[in-house]
Design an enzyme around this catalytic site. Structure first.
Site, PDB file in Angstrom:
ATOM      1  N   CYS A 209       0.838  -1.165  -0.042  1.00 43.38           N
ATOM      2  CA  CYS A 209       0.033  -0.087  -0.013  1.00 43.38           C
ATOM      3  C   CYS A 209       0.943   1.162   0.040  1.00 43.38           C
ATOM      4  O   CYS A 209       2.021   1.354   0.477  1.00 43.38           O
ATOM      5  CB  CYS A 209      -0.882  -0.022   1.327  1.00 43.38           C
TER       6      CYS A 209
ATOM      7  N   CYS B  48      -0.012   4.489   1.215  1.00 45.68           N
ATOM      8  CA  CYS B  48      -0.381   5.565   2.056  1.00 45.68           C
ATOM      9  C   CYS B  48       0.883   6.258   2.799  1.00 45.68           C
ATOM     10  O   CYS B  48       1.187   7.317   3.001  1.00 45.68           O
ATOM     11  CB  CYS B  48      -1.654   5.304   2.895  1.00 45.68           C
TER      12      CYS B  48
ATOM     13  N   CYS C  60      -3.996   5.915  -0.247  1.00 43.86           N
ATOM     14  CA  CYS C  60      -3.568   4.789  -0.518  1.00 43.86           C
ATOM     15  C   CYS C  60      -2.850   4.676  -1.971  1.00 43.86           C
ATOM     16  O   CYS C  60      -2.488   3.271  -2.418  1.00 43.86           O
ATOM     17  CB  CYS C  60      -4.553   3.604   0.137  1.00 43.86           C
TER      18      CYS C  60
ATOM     19  N   LYS D 150     -11.805  -4.781   3.946  1.00 42.08           N
ATOM     20  CA  LYS D 150     -11.210  -3.715   4.864  1.00 42.08           C
ATOM     21  C   LYS D 150     -12.061  -2.704   4.913  1.00 42.08           C
ATOM     22  O   LYS D 150     -12.422  -1.958   3.970  1.00 42.08           O
ATOM     23  CB  LYS D 150      -9.814  -3.200   4.283  1.00 42.08           C
TER      24      LYS D 150
ATOM     25  N   ARG E 214      -2.268   5.125  12.088  1.00 47.36           N
ATOM     26  CA  ARG E 214      -1.790   6.254  11.282  1.00 47.36           C
ATOM     27  C   ARG E 214      -0.905   7.265  11.994  1.00 47.36           C
ATOM     28  O   ARG E 214      -0.284   7.841  11.311  1.00 47.36           O
ATOM     29  CB  ARG E 214      -3.187   6.888  10.781  1.00 47.36           C
TER      30      ARG E 214
ATOM     31  N   ARG F 101     -10.731   7.865   3.627  1.00 51.89           N
ATOM     32  CA  ARG F 101     -10.828   6.689   2.715  1.00 51.89           C
ATOM     33  C   ARG F 101     -12.203   6.153   2.261  1.00 51.89           C
ATOM     34  O   ARG F 101     -12.144   4.975   1.837  1.00 51.89           O
ATOM     35  CB  ARG F 101      -9.838   5.642   3.408  1.00 51.89           C
TER      36      ARG F 101
ATOM     37  N   LYS G 275     -10.754  -7.230   8.081  1.00 48.32           N
ATOM     38  CA  LYS G 275     -10.235  -5.972   9.096  1.00 48.32           C
ATOM     39  C   LYS G 275     -11.042  -4.819   9.264  1.00 48.32           C
ATOM     40  O   LYS G 275     -11.539  -4.441   8.156  1.00 48.32           O
ATOM     41  CB  LYS G 275      -8.811  -5.670   8.274  1.00 48.32           C
TER      42      LYS G 275
ATOM     43  N   SER H  55      -4.799  -1.636  15.274  1.00 48.81           N
ATOM     44  CA  SER H  55      -4.167  -0.894  16.383  1.00 48.81           C
ATOM     45  C   SER H  55      -5.140  -0.332  17.088  1.00 48.81           C
ATOM     46  O   SER H  55      -4.989  -0.300  18.497  1.00 48.81           O
ATOM     47  CB  SER H  55      -3.481   0.311  15.478  1.00 48.81           C
TER      48      SER H  55
ATOM     49  N   TYR I 254      -1.082  -7.135  17.427  1.00 48.79           N
ATOM     50  CA  TYR I 254       0.246  -6.593  18.007  1.00 48.79           C
ATOM     51  C   TYR I 254       0.475  -7.300  19.546  1.00 48.79           C
ATOM     52  O   TYR I 254       1.403  -6.883  19.963  1.00 48.79           O
ATOM     53  CB  TYR I 254      -0.164  -5.037  18.192  1.00 48.79           C
TER      54      TYR I 254
HETATM   55  C1  PBG Z   1      -2.540   0.761   4.857  1.00 50.50           C
HETATM   56  C2  PBG Z   1      -2.896  -0.042   6.320  1.00 50.50           C
HETATM   57  C3  PBG Z   1      -3.759   0.858   7.248  1.00 50.50           C
HETATM   58  C4  PBG Z   1      -3.701  -0.354   8.263  1.00 50.50           C
HETATM   59  C5  PBG Z   1      -3.087  -1.550   7.765  1.00 50.50           C
HETATM   60  N1  PBG Z   1      -2.649  -1.065   6.362  1.00 50.50           N
HETATM   61  C6  PBG Z   1      -4.266   1.901   7.660  1.00 50.50           C
HETATM   62  C7  PBG Z   1      -5.383   2.480   6.448  1.00 50.50           C
HETATM   63  O1  PBG Z   1      -5.699   1.992   6.025  1.00 50.50           O
HETATM   64  O2  PBG Z   1      -5.483   3.709   6.977  1.00 50.50           O
HETATM   65  C8  PBG Z   1      -4.304  -0.393   9.466  1.00 50.50           C
HETATM   66  C9  PBG Z   1      -3.582  -1.443  10.557  1.00 50.50           C
HETATM   67  C10 PBG Z   1      -3.703  -1.072  11.851  1.00 50.50           C
HETATM   68  O3  PBG Z   1      -4.827  -0.036  12.418  1.00 50.50           O
HETATM   69  O4  PBG Z   1      -3.438  -1.625  12.813  1.00 50.50           O
HETATM   70  N2  PBG Z   1      -3.405   1.356   4.090  1.00 50.50           N
END
Ligand code: PBG
Length: 312
Positions: free
Chosen positions: A109, A111, A119, A184, A194, A206, A237, A263, A302
């Site tokens: 990705c 971003c 992204c 996602k 982020r 997004r 996710k 996260s 994590y």
């Molecule tokens: C990249 C991406 C993101 C996450 C994983 N790959 C963030 C987003 O889409 O803004 C989030 C993972 C997490 O929050 O642990 N696009």
């Protein structure tokens, strides 16, 4: 049948074992760097030179890598993500040199590499889907050349799995698998990530590419399209807010499914534990049990290292 541990064990349906965890790692450029992530107590970002020592003590058998370039190195092309000496490519080589048996999965990705934080390639005020596909395919090939086992595209561009599959095959990487971030959602639970990756969009959000949180049918359709395009794994996710989607996808595909305890989910559990509101180990084990019960084969979390320790 619940009276004793032996009786309960006979009837237990959901097992969690250390082989099922994938640990996300944030990789910094430069050397001798280790930075704590304030919104994720206990999680830090490390530079590539620290990875062989980290690999030596790693209990998780699989990792998911994210590159975190310095802000000054971001641009509007994402080119720094595509190079054979990118942060992530270097990290793959370091990990594979130290512990070749560890499964290395890499995020595909843009971003974190883009100044605007979206992204993909931005034209006007929107992401150009098809221009982004070429970059994602090049990124996955660079990671494969460095030795990655699996590419995990997370940009939510239409056709990204097909584009990456055909680029990998053309480049001679037929064995490199694809774990698609198939479902996602556009989630508030990515907040701490982020912060960590400095990847928040600088304008808009997004919603133009991630799945609306209320749309279960659309998420399943999206995931099955990825299967059709050649994904080897599907992913849901975030995990806990979307267990219904996980369960429904489990009933509709024969592919293995990963769930990403993201996260924000980590931060909620950690904050509650630090506040003394819940028993951390019990709450985390229950969260993972619920994700496995709903249908996940593997869990990206994590907490992977602590889980491996707790489970022995
Ligand atoms: C990249 C991406 C993101 C996450 C994983 N790959 C963030 C987003 O889409 O803004 C989030 C993972 C997490 O929050 O642990 N696009």
């Amino acid at each position: 049948m619940r009276r004793t541990q032996a009786l309960r064990a006979l009837a237990s349906e959901t097992h969690i074992d250390p082989a099922k965890f994938i640990l996300p790692l944030f990789i910094l450029p430069g050397e001798k760097r280790e930075e704590q992530i304030p919104s994720m107590p206990g999680v830090s970002k490390v530079s590539v030179d620290k990875l062989s020592a980290l690999a030596e003590r790693l209990k998780s058998r699989a990792v998911l890598l994210f590159g975190v370039p310095d802000d000054k190195d971001k641009d509007d092309t994402g080119e720094s993500a595509l190079l054979d000496d990118s942060i992530v490519a270097s990290a793959i080589r370091a990990l594979k040199a130290a512990r070749p048996e560890i499964a290395v999965i890499t995020d595909a990705c843009l971003c974190a590499y883009m100044k605007h934080g979206h992204c993909g390639v931005v034209r006007g005020d929107a992401v150009d889907n098809d221009a982004t596909l070429r970059l994602l395919a090049r990124m996955a090939c660079a990671h494969a050349r460095a030795g990655a086992d699996m590419a995990a595209p997370s940009a939510m561009m239409d056709g990204q799995v097909a584009a990456i599959r055909s680029a990998l095959d053309d480049a001679g990487f037929a064995d490199t698998a694809i774990m698609s971030y198939a479902a996602k959602f556009k989630s508030a639970f990515y907040g701490p990530f982020r912060d960590a990756a400095h990847s928040a969009p600088q304008f808009g959000d997004r919603a133009g590419y991630q799945v609306p949180p209320g749309n279960r049918r659309e998420a399943i359709r999206d995931a099955l399209l990825d299967e059709h395009e050649g994904a080897d794994w599907l992913m849901v996710k975030p995990a806990m807010p979307y267990l219904d989607v996980l369960a429904e996808l489990r009933a509709n595909t024969r592919l293995p499914i990963a769930a990403y305890q993201v996260s924000g989910e980590y931060s909620m559990l950690k904050s509650a534990a630090l506040a003394g509101a819940v028993d951390e180990r019990a709450a985390v084990l229950e969260s993972i049990t619920s994700i496995r019960r709903a249908g996940a084969d593997a869990v990206i979390t994590y907490y992977a290292e602590e889980l491996c320790e707790w489970l022995g």
